[in-house]
Design a protein around this motif. Sequence first.
Motif, PDB file in Angstrom:
ATOM      1  N   THR A 288     -20.289  21.937  16.895  1.00  0.00           N
ATOM      2  CA  THR A 288     -21.576  21.853  17.579  1.00  0.00           C
ATOM      3  C   THR A 288     -21.372  22.281  19.021  1.00  0.00           C
ATOM      4  O   THR A 288     -20.255  22.215  19.560  1.00  0.00           O
ATOM      5  CB  THR A 288     -22.152  20.427  17.515  1.00  0.00           C
ATOM      6  OG1 THR A 288     -21.304  19.538  18.254  1.00  0.00           O
ATOM      7  CG2 THR A 288     -22.246  19.946  16.077  1.00  0.00           C
ATOM      8  N   ASP A 344     -28.500  21.306  19.932  1.00  0.00           N
ATOM      9  CA  ASP A 344     -29.205  20.795  18.760  1.00  0.00           C
ATOM     10  C   ASP A 344     -30.563  20.218  19.160  1.00  0.00           C
ATOM     11  O   ASP A 344     -31.121  19.382  18.460  1.00  0.00           O
ATOM     12  CB  ASP A 344     -28.367  19.749  18.030  1.00  0.00           C
ATOM     13  CG  ASP A 344     -27.956  18.593  18.935  1.00  0.00           C
ATOM     14  OD1 ASP A 344     -28.162  18.680  20.163  1.00  0.00           O
ATOM     15  OD2 ASP A 344     -27.399  17.610  18.409  1.00  0.00           O
ATOM     16  N   HIS A 473     -27.611  11.079  17.182  1.00  0.00           N
ATOM     17  CA  HIS A 473     -28.459  11.617  16.124  1.00  0.00           C
ATOM     18  C   HIS A 473     -29.259  10.530  15.411  1.00  0.00           C
ATOM     19  O   HIS A 473     -30.004  10.825  14.477  1.00  0.00           O
ATOM     20  CB  HIS A 473     -27.606  12.360  15.084  1.00  0.00           C
ATOM     21  CG  HIS A 473     -26.965  13.602  15.603  1.00  0.00           C
ATOM     22  ND1 HIS A 473     -27.659  14.577  16.269  1.00  0.00           N
ATOM     23  CD2 HIS A 473     -25.681  14.045  15.544  1.00  0.00           C
ATOM     24  CE1 HIS A 473     -26.846  15.561  16.609  1.00  0.00           C
ATOM     25  NE2 HIS A 473     -25.633  15.260  16.182  1.00  0.00           N
ATOM     26  N   HIS A 502     -21.627  14.647  12.088  1.00  0.00           N
ATOM     27  CA  HIS A 502     -22.626  15.433  12.802  1.00  0.00           C
ATOM     28  C   HIS A 502     -23.776  15.716  11.860  1.00  0.00           C
ATOM     29  O   HIS A 502     -23.597  15.858  10.638  1.00  0.00           O
ATOM     30  CB  HIS A 502     -22.026  16.737  13.317  1.00  0.00           C
ATOM     31  CG  HIS A 502     -20.966  16.520  14.360  1.00  0.00           C
ATOM     32  ND1 HIS A 502     -21.213  15.867  15.543  1.00  0.00           N
ATOM     33  CD2 HIS A 502     -19.651  16.870  14.390  1.00  0.00           C
ATOM     34  CE1 HIS A 502     -20.100  15.818  16.256  1.00  0.00           C
ATOM     35  NE2 HIS A 502     -19.144  16.418  15.577  1.00  0.00           N
ATOM     36  N   LYS A 505     -25.535  21.925  11.502  1.00  0.00           N
ATOM     37  CA  LYS A 505     -25.391  22.987  12.490  1.00  0.00           C
ATOM     38  C   LYS A 505     -26.537  22.913  13.487  1.00  0.00           C
ATOM     39  O   LYS A 505     -27.658  22.509  13.150  1.00  0.00           O
ATOM     40  CB  LYS A 505     -25.369  24.343  11.788  1.00  0.00           C
ATOM     41  CG  LYS A 505     -24.172  24.525  10.867  1.00  0.00           C
ATOM     42  CD  LYS A 505     -24.199  25.878  10.178  1.00  0.00           C
ATOM     43  CE  LYS A 505     -22.986  26.041   9.262  1.00  0.00           C
ATOM     44  NZ  LYS A 505     -23.010  27.355   8.558  1.00  0.00           N
ATOM     45  N   ASP A 506     -26.256  23.314  14.715  1.00  0.00           N
ATOM     46  CA  ASP A 506     -27.236  23.151  15.789  1.00  0.00           C
ATOM     47  C   ASP A 506     -28.571  23.817  15.478  1.00  0.00           C
ATOM     48  O   ASP A 506     -29.641  23.237  15.706  1.00  0.00           O
ATOM     49  CB  ASP A 506     -26.678  23.727  17.094  1.00  0.00           C
ATOM     50  CG  ASP A 506     -25.531  22.903  17.660  1.00  0.00           C
ATOM     51  OD1 ASP A 506     -25.465  21.704  17.362  1.00  0.00           O
ATOM     52  OD2 ASP A 506     -24.701  23.468  18.394  1.00  0.00           O
ATOM     53  N   HIS A 507     -28.523  25.052  14.957  1.00  0.00           N
ATOM     54  CA  HIS A 507     -29.778  25.783  14.752  1.00  0.00           C
ATOM     55  C   HIS A 507     -30.656  25.121  13.703  1.00  0.00           C
ATOM     56  O   HIS A 507     -31.884  25.314  13.694  1.00  0.00           O
ATOM     57  CB  HIS A 507     -29.483  27.240  14.358  1.00  0.00           C
ATOM     58  CG  HIS A 507     -28.875  27.405  13.009  1.00  0.00           C
ATOM     59  ND1 HIS A 507     -29.633  27.511  11.862  1.00  0.00           N
ATOM     60  CD2 HIS A 507     -27.576  27.467  12.602  1.00  0.00           C
ATOM     61  CE1 HIS A 507     -28.837  27.641  10.818  1.00  0.00           C
ATOM     62  NE2 HIS A 507     -27.589  27.615  11.226  1.00  0.00           N
ATOM     63  N   ALA A 509     -31.463  22.130  13.615  1.00  0.00           N
ATOM     64  CA  ALA A 509     -32.273  21.086  14.242  1.00  0.00           C
ATOM     65  C   ALA A 509     -33.548  21.636  14.880  1.00  0.00           C
ATOM     66  O   ALA A 509     -34.459  20.866  15.212  1.00  0.00           O
ATOM     67  CB  ALA A 509     -31.447  20.358  15.305  1.00  0.00           C
TER      68      ALA A 509
END
Length: 599
Positions: A288, A344, A473, A502, A505-507, A509
């Motif tokens: 991340t 994120d 999160h 986690h 993946k950031d994208h 979110a």
Amino acid sequence: MSINTSTRPVMRARAATLVTPYLGACRPHSCFPPARRRLLLQGPRRAPLAVTTRSFTASHFRRLADVNSNLDPRQQDRESDEVDVCIVGGGPAGLSAAIRLKQLANEAGKDEFRIVVLEKAGELGDHIVSGNVIEPSAVNELLPDWNKADNPSRFENATPATHDKMRFLTKKGSIPMPAPPQMNNHGNFIISLNQFSKWLGERAEEIGVEVYPGFAASEILYKPTDGSVMGVATNDQGIARDGTPKPSFERGMEFHARVTLFAEGCHGSLSKQVINKFDLRRDSQPQTYALGLKEVWQVKPENFRKGEVVHSMGYPLPSDTYGGGWMYHFGDNLVSLGLVVGLDYPNPWLSPYGEFQKFKHHPLFKSVIEGGKCISYGARALNEGGFQSIPKCAFPGGALIGDTAGFLNVPKIKGTHTAMRSGMLAAKAAWDALNENKDAESTIFLYDYEDALRESTIWKELKEVRNMRPSFHSPLGLYGGILYSGLEAYIFRGKTPWTLQHKGKDHEATKHADQKPKIEYAKNDGVTSFDILTSVSRTGTNHEEDQPVHLQVDDWDRHAREMWPKYQGVENRFCPAGVYEYVEDEGKDVGVRFQINAQ
């Protein structure tokens, strides 16, 4: 590798008439100041010196064809050079690995042991961006006299951290918070990581490391026999914007090495390739990321508090977005001011650059920089995955070190000491492996590096804080993360039997634009906050007008058709340099055209 009568490596032979005797042969280019070294390396090729040294291979140099002829010079064979260890990246990790390797070689009397550092920036440190408070444990071990007054080569720009402040910000106020033990900066130093990297490079060159800034490694070389890494090739020079060779075209060079260490930093292009080829993330969670934006200000003397370290959470970021700010007083009336935004974040209307401009207007920071002058700006990506996201770090023929592997301690807000230590551990493993296996044709695997990492302080401190970043999160967002992190810092101390995951993946979110409220940013005043072009002018970035654009999109129109309706131009907002842009174009299906703004 065999020792025989051969030619000196071509990169050094180009200056054969200018070098002086060194260890019975010719001194490498790295003995010269960086500016002169670049001139020597980029100058006309000369016949190599005939001296007794280690063997290396080079393709026969052919006269380049005219660019208008049918012969494409890019199809020529590249010259090649054999070295013992090739290090890609001249940051703290790469330079620490180089220094430790050369220390070991010199102690063993092996002056001919060659370590090459390739750095894409024109000068060491030019691509380094960090608001940095360094924990000196690694540099104390590597160079014990680095900060001693009686050392004429000491690093002179280290400001001792005197006191810490941690604040939770509201729009107009700030609430004192207890700083977790990991953020105690007693004994640490505020530095410019740019200057520190330059200094490390000088120390490396002093003991015989060959450092080549301005040479970007652009291709990984693999052995045809077993697919292991056997080095890298540098990029071709003299390529026009349209990809064709210019009259100044010069083919890149291959560096063949028994060990190749990748120290490219966060999300390096070659590192991604080697991670994918050897499936190094097979047992780890996805990495991340965050975006850090930074300015350095010259402030009024009455606003300067030398050695003060301030960290903040809260405003201006919304509660569903991870991040925080810093303000470090160092040097002579200098203040490093910055904001980190976790990538994120769910709202595609959020602009990290816009949030940073709001951040500076908060009274806690504006009261310090008011009446001062902004002298530099920069931004960079950060690895935030921590312990859960560390990949396998060794592979056939080399290893990942530093931020390439993701050793940033996020709650501690420090990664230089872990980067340096990882480089030192890899150096020792490489030295031992090369001495145990002297067959030049065999493949080296750094098993000891993986073991050393797990037994090191890097592993211990990252494991201890592994649950803090993922705790944000939870449905409670920022406030739940703060509460849980407090429990981890003061009570659990990483000893819980669970490891939080986690979210993904950031994208993944990022919500669609119609699902989140639009954010309107106030016009910048040109005094405290600035438009993006003004900030970019302070980065010192300069490209040739005709050089190729390194950012590529497979299908521009398809990208716009797929992304614009969902996110309404998120690319415009997430880039801290205004590189990506949608512009109105009635001729396009969605009414806009996606483009990349390059100099």
